[in-house]
Write a protein that holds these residues in place. Structure first.
Motif, short mmCIF file in Angstrom:
data_model
loop_
_atom_site.label_atom_id
_atom_site.label_comp_id
_atom_site.label_asym_id
_atom_site.label_seq_id
_atom_site.Cartn_x
_atom_site.Cartn_y
_atom_site.Cartn_z
N ASP A 92 -4.93 2.38 -1.26
CA ASP A 92 -4.05 2.01 -0.37
C ASP A 92 -3.09 0.93 -0.79
O ASP A 92 -1.70 1.01 -0.94
N ARG A 97 -0.63 4.35 -5.50
CA ARG A 97 -0.64 4.41 -4.18
C ARG A 97 -1.07 5.64 -3.51
O ARG A 97 -0.56 6.78 -4.30
N ARG A 98 -1.70 5.83 -2.75
CA ARG A 98 -1.98 7.20 -1.89
C ARG A 98 -0.81 8.19 -1.66
O ARG A 98 -0.82 9.31 -1.80
#
Lengths: 344, 344, 344
Positions: free
Chosen positions: A78, A61-62
């Motif tokens: 994302d 994930r970011r």
């Protein structure tokens, strides 16, 4: 085929952290990672694996924050799970065969119009009056009966058989050996002999359905046996005449549904389950493997066993059965004690 | 296709009561009747439905006496059930495909004589030495092995496979994907390796047999695996080598019979039943779905369960199992009471 | 075809005792012997049958000593069981069909090299890039996908389907209707809808494997579903994606293995057994018919039941269940007795 971290990041709109030139040629679970493999980390429960994985690249994930050094190159996106699914689809599109055109010899009956982009494999048989949608793939040795309708984008793998008058929706996948529309098992007993009751109905399969290898779905005696939209049937399943399976219900291998039983939407059915005939199974019902379902069941039930009972009750029955030898001994002890008391 | 009450009455020798011009195009159960449908009333238990059915026409006995007004047109006949079966047969004969002739390409081996009225579909393969009876229909993609005999009027639906040397009687129906005569499962273990025992026998199927989709009947190691006259096997059934199934026995989907077991005449076997090998099952035996049959069984037995027991005993075992938690509590109560007594 | 005792003795290196001209045309068990049949006596437990058998010839050990007169002609050999197996093989080689050559029409894709001694039946489809070993027999209506490898001497019976990229070893036998490499049953649920997870792997089958009629072995999601050397799978079996079956394991009809379960070597699995997913089953495990296996199992275990337990425990549970009605009565008696005691 190899892809570098930089190439993958640009494909999926991610940002690279680490060596952007490191390349992968396959996928692996993060806990089974190895050099040259791409993994992903979606569930925080598995975060500890990222510090020891051998995979060359990991999708994260970011907002992922590393607590220890990580050897793998990271690609921040994302939604790592959605991204891996997207990548799998891209690889599948690249590696799966893409047959096209009309191979010879094949048999196409009178009055069948074939869209330009259809595939008809050699030794496939499309009977008169069949309607074939755009982009349909009919592999070798498939049989499509008279008047059958096949919706857009549906794939019939080698050897699928669809009897006359049946309808299969769009974007379905039907695997080899599946038989759609054979006669239902209906006989009228007279003096010990069974006379066949003609099976005049058909099978109607919705859109986005997958039907497994060697699964059999019988035509209705009258009307239709119905498979809803989004249903997924595994291999070697039996669906008898006049059954209905609701939208988005999934059913594991070797389960069987006897005649006229209706199963609701969103159900999950384990493997080797058997349903008696003429039942109504509600929506969102979950059924454990090998269960025998002899009664209708309300929405949301979770059942298993033979005969099936609610999950907790099944667990209790199993434990009770295992402890029975001890119970026999306890009763014998009580009897002895009472007998001793009598004598004393 | 629509038929008026007058037309139907003249077809079946009935007399019309009500509007003879009302027309129907389908069948429906009397309790599920709707406009344009034909229903029948044979069982007096269902008489009350006739006063509220939406069906346009109902077949009734000649001696039926209405107790209330009836909206539907009645057709009086001797035997409504027999008449409806007759009408279904007529409709089936009109609506089912009637393929005929020898389609090309098909493969017919040396020495095979084909009667004039036979149907051989494209991509069907009939091996050398096969004997094909009058009126046989061999659909596309069927395989008929060397020396196979197929009796008069038998239908092999698309994709049926019959291995060399097997015999199928007259007026049989074999559905898509059924395999007749594959090797039995026989191996001689030697030092942990399994050596194949050649399966030299064949399968002999009697007359008027129906074999369901994807059912497998293995050839005998020596001699014959035998399916009697009038037997009805549903889909996905396994019949192992050297088994025998007696005349007019019916067996529901996904049941399996291990090697050398002999089942008598007139038996009714539910779905997903398993038989151990080398058993003798008597005549007219009834077996509940999902049962496991590990012992030979006398004529007329009615059994179910795993391992199977007599119907009443199965019901008792099920109830006893459900009530076990209460029994555990009762025994604990007794123990506490005796312990209290001791202490007092 | 008839063979005299003298002919057989010279074939197998035996010595004749009795009428060397007596001839046989078939085999029979010694206890079911009849005129014209050849039997064998290997197990001393069956010695008494030799004095009453109707068989014309009996194979016996060289050191067999008759205790009564014997009517049959004897042929003395080192190992009667091995000799009978050898004779069965010889008869099988003489009586089974020996198709050869490339029949037309068949379909052979680009880049496929066919060894000289291969058999390709009519209506068989061999896709581009497939590798076909020496002596392979591909019967009619078989489908071999793109890039499939088939090892030397392997037989694919009519209608077998092998999806792209799968590998089958040498000397394997795959029976009609078997499907190797269909997509595994993998879906990602999103808001009640199931999205297909592409199945990018393949199936790898070892050497000397037999796969029964209508059995389905799914391709892996990634990597391979693996069937070891010498494995024997009966008819109508399900092997899900990413499963592994160890060398020389045998599995009876209609059993099913859910995804990712690994079964060890030398196991014996009865019919209609179900395995849950992600289990590890040890080596040399024996599992009774219809069992439900929900837990991993150590080497050498012998289990059965639903859920499966050790053999002895299963027998106890079965007996305990049968005797429950009596236990209920005993507890009721105790309660009545205690209640009477209270009142007295």
């Amino acid at each position: 085929m190899e892809f570098s971290a930089n190439q993958i990041a640009s494909l999926v709109g991610g940002t690279v952290e680490g060596d952007g030139n490191v390349a992968v040629s396959t996928f692996a679970k993060i806990e089974e990672g190895h050099k040259g493999a791409l993994s992903f980390l979606a569930n925080p429960k598995y975060s500890h694996y990222i510090y020891q994985t051998q995979s060359s690249i990991v999708l994260v994930r970011r907002d992922f924050v590393a607590e220890h050094p990580i050897e793998a190159t990271l690609i921040r996106v994302d939604d790592p799970y959605a991204t891996i699914a997207q990548l799998l689809q891209m690889v599948a599109a690249m590696t799966a065969p893409h047959p096209s055109g009309i191979e010879q010899p094949s048999f196409v009956g009178e009055g069948v119009e074939l869209p330009e982009d259809v595939y008809i494999g050699a030794f496939a048989y499309v009977s008169a009056g069949a309607k074939i949608g755009k982009g349909v793939k009919i592999y070798p040795q498939v049989f499509v009966g008279a008047g059958v309708e096949i919706g857009e984008g549906t794939v019939l793998y080698p050897g699928v058989k669809v009897y006359h008058g049946c309808k299969i929706g769009s974007r379905c996948i039907v695997h080899s050996g599946a038989v759609v529309g054979a006669d239902g098992f209906g006989f009228a007993p007279t003096d010990g002999v069974y006379n066949k009751i003609p099976q005049l109905g058909n099978v109607v399969v919705g859109d986005d359905v997958e039907i497994g290898a060697n699964t059999a779905i019988d035509r209705a005696v009258m009307g239709s046996t119905r498979i809803g939209n989004g249903v997924k049937l595994d291999n070697l399943i039996q669906v008898a005449h006049n059954c209905e399976v609701g939208d988005n219900t999934v059913m594991a291998s070797q389960s069987g549904i006897a005649g006229s039983t209706k199963i609701g939407r969103g159900c999950m059915v384990g493997g080797q389950v058997g349903f008696a005939g003429h039942l109504h199974i509600g929506d969102n019902v979950q059924i454990g493997a090998q269960s025998g379902i002899s009664k209708s069941t309300p929405d949301g039930a979770r059942i298993m066993g033979y005969p099936a009972v609610e999950y907790g009750e099944f667990a209790r029955q199993t434990i009770n059965l295992r402890n029975l030898s001890a119970l026999y001994r306890r009763v014998a002890d009580i009897e002895k004690r009472l007998s001793d008391t009598d004598r004393s």
